[in-house]
Design an enzyme around this catalytic site. Structure first.
Site, PDB file in Angstrom:
ATOM      1  N   ARG A   1      -2.127   3.644  16.672  1.00 32.55           N
ATOM      2  CA  ARG A   1      -0.792   3.414  16.108  1.00 32.55           C
ATOM      3  C   ARG A   1       0.129   4.631  16.265  1.00 32.55           C
ATOM      4  O   ARG A   1       1.187   4.699  15.642  1.00 32.55           O
ATOM      5  CB  ARG A   1      -0.911   3.069  14.616  1.00 32.55           C
ATOM      6  CG  ARG A   1      -1.787   1.873  14.299  1.00 32.55           C
ATOM      7  CD  ARG A   1      -1.309   1.188  13.019  1.00 32.55           C
ATOM      8  NE  ARG A   1      -2.306   0.401  12.337  1.00 32.55           N
ATOM      9  CZ  ARG A   1      -2.779  -0.767  12.754  1.00 32.55           C
ATOM     10  NH1 ARG A   1      -2.396  -1.267  13.907  1.00 32.55           N
ATOM     11  NH2 ARG A   1      -3.668  -1.425  12.022  1.00 32.55           N
TER      12      ARG A   1
ATOM     13  N   LYS B   1       5.121   7.237   6.997  1.00 37.51           N
ATOM     14  CA  LYS B   1       3.734   6.779   7.123  1.00 37.51           C
ATOM     15  C   LYS B   1       3.144   7.418   8.375  1.00 37.51           C
ATOM     16  O   LYS B   1       3.639   7.218   9.487  1.00 37.51           O
ATOM     17  CB  LYS B   1       3.693   5.264   7.216  1.00 37.51           C
ATOM     18  CG  LYS B   1       2.289   4.715   7.414  1.00 37.51           C
ATOM     19  CD  LYS B   1       2.265   3.205   7.364  1.00 37.51           C
ATOM     20  CE  LYS B   1       0.864   2.676   7.602  1.00 37.51           C
ATOM     21  NZ  LYS B   1       0.821   1.215   7.561  1.00 37.51           N
TER      22      LYS B   1
ATOM     23  N   LYS C   1       2.798   8.430   2.851  1.00 41.94           N
ATOM     24  CA  LYS C   1       1.454   7.890   2.983  1.00 41.94           C
ATOM     25  C   LYS C   1       0.764   8.509   4.192  1.00 41.94           C
ATOM     26  O   LYS C   1       1.371   8.561   5.262  1.00 41.94           O
ATOM     27  CB  LYS C   1       1.561   6.379   3.163  1.00 41.94           C
ATOM     28  CG  LYS C   1       0.252   5.689   3.425  1.00 41.94           C
ATOM     29  CD  LYS C   1       0.504   4.250   3.704  1.00 41.94           C
ATOM     30  CE  LYS C   1      -0.813   3.616   4.101  1.00 41.94           C
ATOM     31  NZ  LYS C   1      -0.646   2.313   4.634  1.00 41.94           N
TER      32      LYS C   1
ATOM     33  N   TYR D   1      -6.415   2.761  -5.393  1.00 42.40           N
ATOM     34  CA  TYR D   1      -7.553   1.880  -5.664  1.00 42.40           C
ATOM     35  C   TYR D   1      -8.276   2.302  -6.936  1.00 42.40           C
ATOM     36  O   TYR D   1      -9.155   1.601  -7.418  1.00 42.40           O
ATOM     37  CB  TYR D   1      -8.510   1.872  -4.461  1.00 42.40           C
ATOM     38  CG  TYR D   1      -7.794   1.468  -3.188  1.00 42.40           C
ATOM     39  CD1 TYR D   1      -7.542   0.125  -2.913  1.00 42.40           C
ATOM     40  CD2 TYR D   1      -7.302   2.423  -2.296  1.00 42.40           C
ATOM     41  CE1 TYR D   1      -6.846  -0.254  -1.776  1.00 42.40           C
ATOM     42  CE2 TYR D   1      -6.609   2.063  -1.151  1.00 42.40           C
ATOM     43  CZ  TYR D   1      -6.373   0.722  -0.894  1.00 42.40           C
ATOM     44  OH  TYR D   1      -5.681   0.359   0.217  1.00 42.40           O
TER      45      TYR D   1
HETATM   46  C1  PBG Z   1      -0.775  -1.978   7.418  1.00 38.10           C
HETATM   47  C2  PBG Z   1      -1.233  -1.022   6.420  1.00 38.10           C
HETATM   48  C3  PBG Z   1      -2.249  -0.057   6.515  1.00 38.10           C
HETATM   49  C4  PBG Z   1      -2.374   0.512   5.258  1.00 38.10           C
HETATM   50  C5  PBG Z   1      -1.418  -0.075   4.434  1.00 38.10           C
HETATM   51  N1  PBG Z   1      -0.701  -1.012   5.173  1.00 38.10           N
HETATM   52  C6  PBG Z   1      -3.145   0.266   7.650  1.00 38.10           C
HETATM   53  C7  PBG Z   1      -2.619   0.854   8.870  1.00 38.10           C
HETATM   54  O1  PBG Z   1      -1.437   1.193   9.008  1.00 38.10           O
HETATM   55  O2  PBG Z   1      -3.418   0.969   9.798  1.00 38.10           O
HETATM   56  C8  PBG Z   1      -3.381   1.552   4.847  1.00 38.10           C
HETATM   57  C9  PBG Z   1      -3.742   1.568   3.389  1.00 38.10           C
HETATM   58  C10 PBG Z   1      -4.968   2.324   3.063  1.00 38.10           C
HETATM   59  O3  PBG Z   1      -5.595   2.960   3.918  1.00 38.10           O
HETATM   60  O4  PBG Z   1      -5.356   2.289   1.891  1.00 38.10           O
HETATM   61  N2  PBG Z   1       0.236  -1.609   8.232  1.00 38.10           N
END
Ligand code: PBG
Length: 328
Positions: A217, A195, A248, A313
């Protein structure tokens, strides 16, 4: 041999031929639809940066889930918006939190639908970070127990799968150990293994109300520059017991999806994130591109890169389009 004997256009001459030689097929079987659930009754709050996406209270959520199930989408992924946020993200692991409530309601009405839950603290913490914070630092090891408790609360409510998205080191092991110790050894873990610290999560942070209140983050999510590191993250998560691994976002990371596909045999998911959704929606709303064609192209590309599962989505739209006669 080459032209004029070879003519690549021969097999593109009509729709039937193109269908026969199509290498990548998009199927509803691959889709996971994310849902945002909030407290209250009769709530259907639109998310401005994500047209068509809402925050639902549990009562309204059921009608939405009925639609998802009727379209043949196999799974949903739940995100919760708590009643109150605090420093420890208490509702994330509360047995009566909004996500466990939603899981129970959905599983009671739609037992065959796969209910996956996001396991993270950021929606629940007042500081908006994915772990516990001390002195401006996001703590790794003390966070693990709380993530594990969140996963357990979801499993106890009947979740079919848990999906840790926090990017703390060791969370898959912590979640696996906790679930196994409480009789949930059959609940799989879909790990957001690779991620990235991405600009494409912005609309989600509006939808889930989880923007970090200080800093960013980058101290726990991955640097977009790195692909080898993603393979290492995935390797570690698999060693800790992940059943499905995820990359992701999807679109700016198709090379990472491809490399993960070539290296690992486990099921691979890709998250077509909120910013990817918002970009297409915004352009389509202006008539700058054809939404259906663009969405199908993007999702087909994610599959072509190697993803088995796509969290998107657009899942309801795609399921509808795939179900229409002559749609491919
Ligand atoms: C939470 C989380 C996030 C997303 C999924 N779980 C946001 C982030 O890490 O800031 C993002 C999903 C999306 O943008 O569709 N940790």
């Amino acid at each position: 041999m080459g032209f004029p004997v070879v003519r690549m256009r021969r097999l593109r001459a009509n729709e039937g031929l193109r269908r026969l030689v199509g290498e990548t097929k998009l199927s509803v079987d691959a889709l996971v639809y994310p849902l945002f659930v909030t407290h209250g009754q009769g709530v259907k709050n639109p998310v401005p940066s994500m047209p068509g996406i809402y925050q639902w209270s549990v009562d309204n959520l059921l009608a939405e889930v009925a639609e998802v199930a009727a379209l043949g989408i196999p799974a949903v992924l739940l995100f919760g918006i708590p009643r109150e946020k605090d420093a420890l993200g208490s509702e994330a692991y509360a047995a009566d939190g909004v996500v466990p409530q939603a899981v129970r309601a959905i599983k009671a009405r739609f037992p065959e639908l796969v209910v996956i839950t996001d396991v993270c603290l950021c929606e629940y913490t007042s500081h908006g970070h994915c772990g516990l914070v001390d002195d401006g630092q996001v703590l790794n090891d003390p966070t693990l127990e709380f993530l594990a408790r969140a996963a357990l609360a979801h499993a106890e409510a009947g979740a079919d799968m848990v999906a840790p998205s926090d990017m703390m080191d060791g969370r898959v092991q912590a979640v696996r150990t906790k679930l196994d110790a409480h009789g949930y050894s059959g609940v799989p873990i879909m790990s957001y293994a690779a991620k990235y610290a991405s600009a494409f999560y912005e609309p989600f942070r509006e939808a889930a109300d989880c923007a970090p209140q200080f800093g960013d983050r980058a101290g726990y999510q991955m640097d977009p520059a790195n692909a080898r590191e993603a393979l290492r993250e995935i390797e570690l998560d698999l060693a800790e017991g992940a059943d499905i691994i995820m990359v992701k976002p999807a679109l700016a990371y198709l090379d990472v999806i491809r490399r993960a596909r070539e290296r690992f045999t486990c099921p691979l998911a890709a998250y077509n994130v909120s910013g990817e959704y918002a970009m297409l929606k915004a352009a389509a709303a202006r008539g700058w591109l054809d939404e259906r064609r663009a969405v199908m192209e993007v999702l087909t590309a994610i599959r072509r890169a190697g993803a088995d599962i796509i969290v998107t989505y657009f899942a309801k739209d795609v399921a509808r389009w795939l179900g229409e006669k002559g749609a491919h």
